[in-house]
Design a protein around this motif. Structure first.
Motif, PDB file in Angstrom:
ATOM      1  N   ILE A 518       0.766  -1.241  -0.022  1.00 11.64           N
ATOM      2  CA  ILE A 518       0.163   0.132   0.083  1.00 11.64           C
ATOM      3  C   ILE A 518       0.858   1.205  -0.044  1.00 11.64           C
ATOM      4  N   GLU A 519       2.097   0.993   0.530  1.00 11.45           N
ATOM      5  CA  GLU A 519       3.215   2.444   0.238  1.00 11.45           C
ATOM      6  C   GLU A 519       4.513   1.785   0.271  1.00 11.45           C
ATOM      7  N   GLU A 520       5.197   2.636  -0.487  1.00 12.43           N
ATOM      8  CA  GLU A 520       6.623   1.961  -0.790  1.00 12.43           C
ATOM      9  C   GLU A 520       7.495   3.506  -1.038  1.00 12.43           C
ATOM     10  N   GLY A 521       8.877   3.436  -0.725  1.00 16.78           N
ATOM     11  CA  GLY A 521       9.690   4.389  -1.299  1.00 16.78           C
ATOM     12  C   GLY A 521      10.923   4.381  -0.193  1.00 16.78           C
ATOM     13  N   PRO A 522      11.688   5.311  -0.460  1.00 18.29           N
ATOM     14  CA  PRO A 522      13.068   5.503   0.583  1.00 18.29           C
ATOM     15  C   PRO A 522      12.538   5.539   2.104  1.00 18.29           C
ATOM     16  N   THR A 523      13.428   4.817   2.781  1.00 19.20           N
ATOM     17  CA  THR A 523      12.857   4.433   4.182  1.00 19.20           C
ATOM     18  C   THR A 523      12.623   5.738   4.828  1.00 19.20           C
ATOM     19  N   ALA A 524      13.634   6.526   4.910  1.00 25.11           N
ATOM     20  CA  ALA A 524      13.453   8.011   5.878  1.00 25.11           C
ATOM     21  C   ALA A 524      12.224   8.625   5.292  1.00 25.11           C
ATOM     22  N   GLU A 525      12.080   8.566   3.832  1.00 25.80           N
ATOM     23  CA  GLU A 525      10.917   9.265   3.688  1.00 25.80           C
ATOM     24  C   GLU A 525       9.252   8.651   3.990  1.00 25.80           C
ATOM     25  N   VAL A 526       9.400   7.604   4.055  1.00 20.29           N
ATOM     26  CA  VAL A 526       7.992   6.734   4.187  1.00 20.29           C
ATOM     27  C   VAL A 526       7.915   6.980   6.031  1.00 20.29           C
ATOM     28  N   TYR A 534      -2.731   3.654   7.285  1.00 23.18           N
ATOM     29  CA  TYR A 534      -2.328   2.202   7.877  1.00 23.18           C
ATOM     30  C   TYR A 534      -0.557   2.317   8.020  1.00 23.18           C
ATOM     31  N   THR A 535      -0.098   3.107   7.362  1.00 25.45           N
ATOM     32  CA  THR A 535       1.512   3.379   7.624  1.00 25.45           C
ATOM     33  C   THR A 535       1.512   4.135   8.674  1.00 25.45           C
ATOM     34  N   LYS A 536       0.793   5.401   8.691  1.00 24.13           N
ATOM     35  CA  LYS A 536       0.880   6.288   9.958  1.00 24.13           C
ATOM     36  C   LYS A 536       0.492   5.557  11.312  1.00 24.13           C
ATOM     37  N   LYS A 537      -0.714   4.506  11.313  1.00 24.26           N
ATOM     38  CA  LYS A 537      -0.775   3.715  12.511  1.00 24.26           C
ATOM     39  C   LYS A 537       0.312   3.083  13.022  1.00 24.26           C
ATOM     40  N   LEU A 538       1.071   2.388  11.981  1.00 21.56           N
ATOM     41  CA  LEU A 538       2.447   1.583  12.202  1.00 21.56           C
ATOM     42  C   LEU A 538       3.316   2.396  12.793  1.00 21.56           C
ATOM     43  N   VAL A 539       3.429   3.577  12.070  1.00 26.01           N
ATOM     44  CA  VAL A 539       4.507   4.541  12.738  1.00 26.01           C
ATOM     45  C   VAL A 539       4.307   4.917  14.123  1.00 26.01           C
ATOM     46  N   GLN A 540       3.056   5.389  14.084  1.00 28.60           N
ATOM     47  CA  GLN A 540       2.826   5.880  15.505  1.00 28.60           C
ATOM     48  C   GLN A 540       2.976   4.928  16.636  1.00 28.60           C
ATOM     49  N   ALA A 541       2.498   3.572  16.235  1.00 29.41           N
ATOM     50  CA  ALA A 541       2.616   2.408  17.271  1.00 29.41           C
ATOM     51  C   ALA A 541       3.966   2.325  17.646  1.00 29.41           C
ATOM     52  N   ALA A 542       4.961   2.331  16.666  1.00 30.88           N
ATOM     53  CA  ALA A 542       6.365   1.966  17.066  1.00 30.88           C
ATOM     54  C   ALA A 542       7.137   3.174  17.618  1.00 30.88           C
ATOM     55  N   PHE A 543       6.711   4.465  17.480  1.00 34.23           N
ATOM     56  CA  PHE A 543       7.556   5.331  17.922  1.00 34.23           C
ATOM     57  C   PHE A 543       6.638   5.903  19.161  1.00 34.23           C
TER      58      PHE A 543
END
Length: 548
Positions: A518-526, A534-543
């Protein structure tokens, strides 16, 4: 005997452990696993006990519960364990049985080994309820069990109550363990690594649930973990353990903001850091996938009313991987990331699309036709203990692939190549005659990587290689993998749910949900500016750890 840390006021602490010492009797010697540990916990407070594997954290928890085998483990006779004014050390075993599961409960690290696979989750909750109150009938206990499942936010509790542990996901099994632990409204809840093997989003849900239950029931919480991000967000105070001793203690913000002990500084500096760096200009393409699909046929229903359902585990995924590049694949359990990785290196057959390695199409090749590619593509699994043959010595494990693929002409050449592979992962040559059980988790993972490196591959698939390791060991493995990548121009496909590790290792990242990218790109950018919810949810849960 060390004095307990001073309480905030003149009132006695709700829970106090003083001078906890535990000595294990081994075959030829005695091992002092815990030396004079003391701490206090106030009602409604969260105290974190942190440290690496072998520091004595879980041993302290079991000493509090008096769960050690008295034939093998001795508790310091001067130790005091006081809960709400009651001396637990003076109680006999019968009295302690009334305390365990009622006034003090424990959530264990791995629910699949703690739950009985032969009984439904509902019957296991009922058993705990009735064990401490025989006046409660089975119907009433079942009603309470159902309410507990609702309280821990199990979806469809009416259906789940009669299911067995293997029918639930990892996060759902951990919720069942929490339901069992809080069934009798304990005064003190001990959570021993309750989120270690869970996805970041499930981890956030479990930690949020523990906080909610703690506030609702006024429990004291002893959190045992090696995850410092969790500690920083969840704990009021922290005790740092090393070699069985508490080396530093204090308010979490003080310990994290200005650590005093060198070991605490070492732990705080061990979180995955750095970036993957830049790829060489014009690095050639090593692997590509175009429209890759993996479809499973599931059979459900009874013997007489069979139904067939189709599950698209990987759905139309395309990717490119260049020489020397690390591609991260992230997503929750069941997202299809491991299935995709195994399909790319042909440990799993694709049911659609194309996979090419170094320009050659490999998705349709027969097993014998794949042999020339097997040495060029290797895999390192999540759990090195289950992936290393316990009956083989390290030399045999590392040499097995070399022998099968006839890559060495003489025994001397074989020995030299095995020794060189071990040295590459910073293991001494003299470990070759030892067995896997003689090594720590981090050392076993190094051996698993040595087995892959010995084949001199161009691509290594790394499936959650650091998820079960302590932070400092994680950092060592990541640094080692980065150095091996630089030295040998290796390409990695790195599967993980730990976005901090992904950030430190990967040039690019793909985010998977329900079999799709559902999303891809350079790691720092993503990671810095995710576009998809969904990616925002993963990032929020991780950090951020706890849900907002």
């Amino acid at each position: 005997m060390a004095q307990p840390e001073p309480s905030a006021g003149p009132a006695a602490p709700f829970f106090a452990a003083e001078g906890i010492g535990v000595t294990f009797s081994l075959i030829d010697k005695e091992l002092q696993a815990v030396k004079d540990a003391s701490f206090e916990i106030a009602r409604g407070e969260t105290l974190a006990l942190v440290g690496e594997s072998g520091s004595g954290k879980s041993t302290v928890a079991r000493a509090i519960m008096r769960m050690h085998d008295p034939q093998r483990a001795k508790l310091n006779p001067d130790a005091r364990i006081v809960l709400d004014g009651e001396e637990l050390g003076e109680l006999d075993e019968f009295a302690m049985q009334r305390i365990r599961g009622r006034r003090i409960s424990m959530i264990f690290q791995e629910p699949m080994t703690s739950l009985n696979p032969l009984y439904s989750v509902g019957s296991q909750i009922v058993e705990v309820i009735r064990a401490h109150d025989r006046r409660v009938g089975k119907k009433e206990a079942r009603k309470r069990a159902l309410q507990l499942l609702r309280e821990v936010h199990i979806p469809q509790p009416e259906a789940r109550i009669d299911q067995y542990p293997h029918q639930l996901s990892g996060g759902q099994r951990q919720r069942v363990m929490i339901a069992i632990a809080i069934a009798n409204h304990p005064a003190l809840l001990i959570a021993d690594e309750p989120t270690t093997a869970l996805d970041v989003t499930i981890q956030a849900q479990i930690l949020g649930l523990l906080r909610e239950l703690q506030e609702r029931h006024g429990m004291a919480l002893l959190l045992i973990t090696h995850d410092l991000t969790v500690v920083e967000k969840v704990a009021d105070r922290v005790c740092v353990m090393r070699y069985g001793e508490i080396v530093e203690r204090g308010a979490t913000k003080d310990v994290f903001g200005a650590p005093k002990h060198p070991y605490t500084k070492h732990l705080l500096a061990s979180e995955p850091r750095g970036e993957a760096g830049t790829l060489a200009d014009g690095a050639p393409e090593l692997m590509r996938g175009d429209g890759v699909k993996v479809r499973y046929e599931l059979r459900t229903g009874s013997m007489f009313r069979r139904r067939r359902e189709e599950l698209m585990a990987v759905n139309d995924v395309s990717l490119r991987l260049r020489e020397g590049e690390t591609l991260g694949i992230v997503g929750e359990s069941g997202s299809g990331k491991t299935t995709l990785g195994m399909t790319l290196i042909r440990l799993q057959r694709a049911t659609g699309g194309e996979v090419r390695f170094d320009g050659d199409r490999i998705d349709g090749l027969a097993p014998r036709q794949l042999l020339p590619y097997r040495t060029r593509m290797q895999v390192v699994f999540q759990d090195p203990f289950s992936s290393l043959n316990p009956r083989m010595i390290i030399k045999q494990i590392v040499a097995e692939g070399l022998i099968v693929n006839d890559m060495c002409k003489t025994a001397a050449e074989l020995d030299e190549r095995v020794a060189r592979a071990l040295e590459e992962v910073q293991m001494e040559r003299d470990v070759m005659d030892r067995f896997p059980h003689e090594f720590s988790g981090g050392q076993r993972q190094r051996i698993a990587i040595a087995r892959a490196i010995a084949m001199e591959p161009e691509l290594i698939l790394l499936d959650e290689p650091t998820s079960a390791l302590d932070l400092s060991i994680q950092a060592q493995i990541i640094d080692m993998l980065r150095e091996l990548r630089r030295k040998h121009k290796l390409s990695y496909i790195f599967i993980s749910h730990d976005l901090k590790v992904i950030g430190a290792m990967c040039h690019r990242v793909m985010v998977m949900e329900h079999g799709k990218v559902i999303e891809e790109g350079p790691t720092a950018e993503v990671l810095r500016s995710p576009r998809q919810d969904y990616t925002k949810k993963l990032v929020q849960a991780a950090f951020d750890i706890l849900p907002s």
